[in-house]
Design a protein around this motif. Structure first.
Motif, mmCIF file in Angstrom:
data_model
loop_
_atom_site.group_PDB
_atom_site.id
_atom_site.type_symbol
_atom_site.label_atom_id
_atom_site.label_comp_id
_atom_site.label_asym_id
_atom_site.label_seq_id
_atom_site.Cartn_x
_atom_site.Cartn_y
_atom_site.Cartn_z
ATOM 1 N N ASP A 321 -20.846 8.943 52.764
ATOM 2 C CA ASP A 321 -20.506 7.908 53.751
ATOM 3 C C ASP A 321 -19.340 7.068 53.268
ATOM 4 O OD1 ASP A 321 -22.440 8.772 55.448
ATOM 5 O OD2 ASP A 321 -23.971 7.360 54.759
ATOM 6 N N TRP A 322 -18.667 6.435 54.228
ATOM 7 C CA TRP A 322 -17.445 5.687 53.916
ATOM 8 C C TRP A 322 -17.694 4.455 53.061
ATOM 9 C CZ3 TRP A 322 -17.064 0.591 55.230
ATOM 10 C CH2 TRP A 322 -18.014 0.109 56.154
ATOM 11 N N TYR A 323 -18.885 3.843 53.204
ATOM 12 C CA TYR A 323 -19.119 2.578 52.510
ATOM 13 C C TYR A 323 -19.412 2.762 51.014
ATOM 14 C CZ TYR A 323 -23.963 4.050 53.356
ATOM 15 O OH TYR A 323 -25.131 4.752 53.417
ATOM 16 N N PRO A 325 -17.647 4.420 48.494
ATOM 17 C CA PRO A 325 -16.499 4.028 47.650
ATOM 18 C C PRO A 325 -16.106 2.563 47.827
ATOM 19 C CG PRO A 325 -15.804 5.433 49.464
ATOM 20 C CD PRO A 325 -17.283 5.473 49.446
ATOM 21 N N PHE A 326 -16.328 1.990 49.035
ATOM 22 C CA PHE A 326 -15.999 0.577 49.245
ATOM 23 C C PHE A 326 -16.870 -0.318 48.378
ATOM 24 C CE2 PHE A 326 -16.979 -3.368 51.543
ATOM 25 C CZ PHE A 326 -15.717 -3.941 51.580
ATOM 26 N N ILE A 327 -18.178 -0.007 48.335
ATOM 27 C CA ILE A 327 -19.098 -0.828 47.534
ATOM 28 C C ILE A 327 -18.744 -0.729 46.050
ATOM 29 C CG2 ILE A 327 -21.502 -1.038 46.788
ATOM 30 C CD1 ILE A 327 -22.352 -0.298 49.598
ATOM 31 N N PHE A 328 -18.438 0.466 45.582
ATOM 32 C CA PHE A 328 -18.090 0.617 44.163
ATOM 33 C C PHE A 328 -16.799 -0.129 43.835
ATOM 34 C CE2 PHE A 328 -21.044 4.233 44.237
ATOM 35 C CZ PHE A 328 -21.697 4.042 43.027
#
Length: 403
Positions: A321-323, A325-328
């Motif tokens: 899911d896209w989120y 890499p964003f969270i990391f």
């Protein structure tokens, strides 16, 4: 032998008295003989002696040139006359054209010789070609000795498909055509899309209904589309689900085969995890010795009509899911900020300690200049210093009577 004599004649006399043949009048002028020869093998090399030719020349005569081949049949032939000795010649073969029994098996060679007295002699030599059993030879891409040919074949090629043609020529027979075929090997399992599927249906669905328009799209690289069959091997309680058609197609539909009965207690299960096998051994189409099997997973939730069920325990996490890499990335930025803040606090504390020690040192020196007195211990004149502050009133031009 041909002998020609010339003398003047009267035309009128010839009409009254026809000419008579003069036999043996020139036999001593010129003669030619040759040895009887055997058939010449068709694979005989160049310069092979076919026969010896001998010419007898009368006294006071001389030949004009060598014996010559005239009006041969066929005109193009692989023979030539060469001198061997005085008044002796040889008929030999040459390299071109090549002797070939299948093309020409008999050569007719008239030999003519002339002398300086106008006489001539001729003999006909018949040269027969002997057949030889020659080995077959390749033509085309394999014509050159040691020639190699690379062939690229797709692994999904259909059975009985020709991939390369080899032409072999046998001079003793008609040309042979050899075709090399590759037998198909069933080494690929069927693949279907989607490979996983989740959906929800109502318990009131009518048998024969396509489940939410779901259709499998399958293909097999080494089998025809009609060679596949579909089988639900587990999770199909009370056989509520099936495929239409179940064999002989590459795009079957998932349907409801039997109705649900939760109120009567026949059905108690609401979640169906179907394991579907796609096998390429459809016996109605062909027999496969080593069938291959593909797998598809289908999850179906059956809900009662008018009732909405929310399953909160379902883990919908996906690493794709896209989120993610964003969270990391956000966590990394926060970690860098936190470390930076700690470093700043440590640096500030260390700098503050140095400053405080300096101020304390200055204050201690000032305190040492102050004398402390205790009552009754010592008499010393104490100088009292008073500070008076004078405040002058400034009149701003306006006065008011308090009364």
């Amino acid at each position: 032998m041909v002998c020609e004599l010339y003398w003047p004649v009267d035309s009128e006399a010839v009409k009254l008295n026809p000419p008579v043949e003069i036999e043996n009048s020139c036999l001593t002028l010129l003669s030619m003989t040759f040895e009887k020869s055997d058939p010449v093998p068709e694979n005989a090399p160049a310069h092979t002696v076919v026969t010896n030719i001998t010419v007898v020349v009368p006294p006071l005569h001389s030949l004009i040139g060598d014996p010559a081949i005239v009006n041969a049949n066929p005109l193009v032939h692989p023979f030539v006359i060469t001198s061997a000795d005085t008044n002796r010649w040889q008929l030999i073969t040459r390299a071109s054209p090549k002797l070939d029994f299948e093309t020409v098996s008999l050569y007719t060679l008239p030999i003519l010789v002339r002398d300086n007295k106008g006489s001539s002699a001729s003999q006909t030599i018949f040269v027969r070609i002997a057949d030889v059993n020659e080995p077959p030879v390749f033509t085309g891409a394999l014509a050159q000795p040691g020639q190699a040919v690379e062939i690229y074949v797709a692994e999904n090629i259909l059975r009985n498909t020709g991939i390369f043609t080899v032409t072999v020529k046998d001079p003793e027979e008609a040309p042979l055509k050899v075709t090399v075929d590759i037998e198909e090997e069933n080494d690929e399992a069927p693949e279907c899309k989607p490979s996983t599927y989740k959906t929800t249906i109502l318990d009131s669905v009518v048998p024969g209904t396509n489940v939410n328009s779901f259709v499998l799209n399958c293909h097999d690289r080494d089998s025809v589309p009609t060679a596949m069959r579909f089988q639900i091997v587990s999770g199909n309680e009370n056989t509520h689900f099936g495929f239409d058609p179940s064999r002989g197609s590459s795009s079957p539909k998932l349907i409801v085969k039997t109705p649900f009965d939760f109120e009567g207690g026949v059905d108690v299960q609401h979640q169906y995890h179907l394991v579907v096998h796609i096998i390429d051994d459809n016996v109605h189409d062909a027999t496969v010795s080593k069938p291959r099997t593909g797998t598809v997973l289908i999850d179906i939730s059956v809900q009662k009509k008018g009732l909405t069920v929310v399953y909160k325990s379902v883990n919908t996490f996906s690493s794709d899911d896209w989120y993610i890499p964003f969270i990391f990335a956000l966590m990394a930025i926060m970690s860098v900020g936190l470390v930076t803040c700690w470093c700043y606090l440590i640096w500030r504390c260390a700098h503050c300690d140095k400053t405080c020690f300096k101020k304390q040192a200055k204050t201690s020196k000032a305190i040492n200049r102050i004398k402390t007195y205790k009552p009754g211990t010592q008499k010393e004149t104490v100088e009292v210093t008073m500070e008076t502050t004078s405040i002058e009133t400034v009149f701003d031009g306006e006065a008011k009577d308090p009364a």
